[in-house]
Design a protein around this motif. Structure first.
Motif, mmCIF file in Angstrom:
data_model
loop_
_atom_site.group_PDB
_atom_site.id
_atom_site.type_symbol
_atom_site.label_atom_id
_atom_site.label_comp_id
_atom_site.label_asym_id
_atom_site.label_seq_id
_atom_site.Cartn_x
_atom_site.Cartn_y
_atom_site.Cartn_z
ATOM 1 N N LYS A 110 -5.721 -12.861 -0.326
ATOM 2 C CA LYS A 110 -7.075 -12.320 -0.349
ATOM 3 C C LYS A 110 -7.283 -11.262 0.731
ATOM 4 O O LYS A 110 -8.121 -10.363 0.576
ATOM 5 C CB LYS A 110 -8.092 -13.450 -0.157
ATOM 6 C CG LYS A 110 -8.168 -14.415 -1.327
ATOM 7 C CD LYS A 110 -9.161 -15.518 -1.041
ATOM 8 C CE LYS A 110 -9.230 -16.511 -2.203
ATOM 9 N NZ LYS A 110 -10.178 -17.622 -1.931
ATOM 10 N N LYS A 111 -6.526 -11.351 1.819
ATOM 11 C CA LYS A 111 -6.717 -10.430 2.938
ATOM 12 C C LYS A 111 -5.833 -9.188 2.861
ATOM 13 O O LYS A 111 -6.113 -8.189 3.519
ATOM 14 C CB LYS A 111 -6.449 -11.160 4.261
ATOM 15 C CG LYS A 111 -7.412 -12.299 4.545
ATOM 16 C CD LYS A 111 -7.076 -12.971 5.864
ATOM 17 C CE LYS A 111 -8.014 -14.128 6.157
ATOM 18 N NZ LYS A 111 -7.679 -14.800 7.436
ATOM 19 N N VAL A 112 -4.765 -9.256 2.080
ATOM 20 C CA VAL A 112 -3.863 -8.107 1.945
ATOM 21 C C VAL A 112 -4.431 -7.161 0.887
ATOM 22 O O VAL A 112 -4.696 -7.568 -0.244
ATOM 23 C CB VAL A 112 -2.444 -8.552 1.559
ATOM 24 C CG1 VAL A 112 -1.566 -7.333 1.289
ATOM 25 C CG2 VAL A 112 -1.835 -9.397 2.672
ATOM 26 N N VAL A 113 -4.596 -5.911 1.262
ATOM 27 C CA VAL A 113 -5.148 -4.904 0.352
ATOM 28 C C VAL A 113 -4.094 -3.816 0.137
ATOM 29 O O VAL A 113 -3.561 -3.265 1.100
ATOM 30 C CB VAL A 113 -6.436 -4.276 0.919
ATOM 31 C CG1 VAL A 113 -6.962 -3.192 -0.018
ATOM 32 C CG2 VAL A 113 -7.488 -5.350 1.146
ATOM 33 N N VAL A 114 -3.805 -3.537 -1.132
ATOM 34 C CA VAL A 114 -2.850 -2.488 -1.491
ATOM 35 C C VAL A 114 -3.583 -1.464 -2.352
ATOM 36 O O VAL A 114 -4.177 -1.813 -3.370
ATOM 37 C CB VAL A 114 -1.642 -3.059 -2.261
ATOM 38 C CG1 VAL A 114 -0.620 -1.950 -2.530
ATOM 39 C CG2 VAL A 114 -0.994 -4.200 -1.473
ATOM 40 N N SER A 115 -3.531 -0.190 -1.942
ATOM 41 C CA SER A 115 -4.258 0.852 -2.668
ATOM 42 C C SER A 115 -3.469 2.146 -2.659
ATOM 43 O O SER A 115 -2.660 2.395 -1.763
ATOM 44 C CB SER A 115 -5.634 1.078 -2.042
ATOM 45 O OG SER A 115 -5.508 1.423 -0.671
ATOM 46 N N ALA A 116 -3.722 2.971 -3.683
ATOM 47 C CA ALA A 116 -3.093 4.283 -3.756
ATOM 48 C C ALA A 116 -3.819 5.238 -2.815
ATOM 49 O O ALA A 116 -5.042 5.188 -2.670
ATOM 50 C CB ALA A 116 -3.133 4.811 -5.183
ATOM 51 N N VAL A 117 -3.072 6.131 -2.175
ATOM 52 C CA VAL A 117 -3.648 7.099 -1.243
ATOM 53 C C VAL A 117 -3.934 8.390 -1.989
ATOM 54 O O VAL A 117 -3.014 9.090 -2.413
ATOM 55 C CB VAL A 117 -2.694 7.370 -0.065
ATOM 56 C CG1 VAL A 117 -3.302 8.408 0.878
ATOM 57 C CG2 VAL A 117 -2.391 6.079 0.683
ATOM 58 N N ASP A 118 -5.228 8.677 -2.186
ATOM 59 C CA ASP A 118 -5.663 9.925 -2.828
ATOM 60 C C ASP A 118 -4.991 10.158 -4.178
ATOM 61 O O ASP A 118 -4.581 11.277 -4.503
ATOM 62 C CB ASP A 118 -5.392 11.120 -1.916
ATOM 63 C CG ASP A 118 -6.167 11.028 -0.613
ATOM 64 O OD1 ASP A 118 -7.265 10.448 -0.623
ATOM 65 O OD2 ASP A 118 -5.659 11.524 0.409
ATOM 66 N N ALA A 119 -4.842 9.098 -4.972
ATOM 67 C CA ALA A 119 -4.269 9.195 -6.315
ATOM 68 C C ALA A 119 -2.865 9.795 -6.304
ATOM 69 O O ALA A 119 -2.466 10.504 -7.233
ATOM 70 C CB ALA A 119 -5.185 10.008 -7.226
#
Length: 227
Positions: A110-119
């Motif tokens: 729940k605490k780990v966040v994975v996201s794309a950087v500027d698409a």
């Protein structure tokens, strides 16, 4: 229509005068609420520090050949897939075991966040904790474990670390300014609602204008108040 517009104008004016009459109470309640929000934020909410690292996604192992636009687009699409793998138990359970963390897989996920950087084909892994060094260590271990697991599961492409785990010197939450402003706005909204509701249920006449506007009667005379 003109009569309804006139009545609405009178009502809005009465509301304005009512708020103006209670201006001191409104301002005082707003300030007290803001101070309470400030105190709660500073002394009762634990600050959270965020550590993060960035990794680049490639669709193939061999980087010697020229990279095409289709391969870059495919890599961008793979970021969503890789983010699921990074937050899976296949990656996080080895992290928990290697670091001997007290957190369970569900808590860590729940605490780990994975996201794309500027698409782009770059993905950012972040984690928050009250201990900045603890947060940095967790992100570092994720970047060590994740690439091998991703390559084994996807059987194509690669994931490489662009920037090592770093942690900010200032906490990312809570926001003192934001919480103070929200508390002040909530306090102001509450006192305004109380004033309006109190006036709504007050059916007494305070002035001769009240009699004329509400009953439609002409006032013949007013008895003055004499000390």
């Amino acid at each position: 229509m003109q009569e309804r517009e006139y009545e609405q104008e009178i009502d809005l004016r009465e509301v304005f005068l009512l708020l103006k009459h209670n201006l001191i109470a409104i301002v005082a309640t707003t300030l007290v609420s803001a101070i309470v929000g400030l105190m709660i934020t500073m002394f009762l909410i634990t600050p959270q520090y965020e550590a993060s690292a960035t990794m680049i996604v490639n669709t193939r192992q061999d980087q010697s050949a020229t990279v095409t636009n289709d391969q870059i687009t495919s890599a961008k699409n793979l970021v969503s897939t890789y983010s699921i793998i990074v937050r899976s138990d296949t990656v996080l359970m080895p992290v928990i075991n290697n670091l001997k963390l007290s957190e369970t897989y569900e808590e860590l996920s729940k605490k780990v966040v994975v996201s794309a950087v500027d698409a782009t084909q770059v993905m950012r892994i972040s984690y928050q904790n009250p201990d900045p060094q603890y947060a940095k260590t967790v992100v570092q271990e994720i970047t060590k474990v994740a690439p091998g697991v991703i390559q084994d599961m996807v059987e194509a492409g690669s994931v490489k670390v662009i920037s090592e785990a770093r942690v900010g010197t200032e906490p990312v939450s809570p926001s003192i300014k934001k919480n103070t402003a929200i508390a002040g706005i909530l306090g102001m909204a509450l006192i305004v609602a109380v004033v309006l509701i109190k006036e709504l249920f007050n059916n007494t006449f305070k002035t001769s204008e009240d009699i004329q506007s509400r009953l439609g009667l002409t006032v013949l005379g007013v008895i003055p108040e004499i000390d």
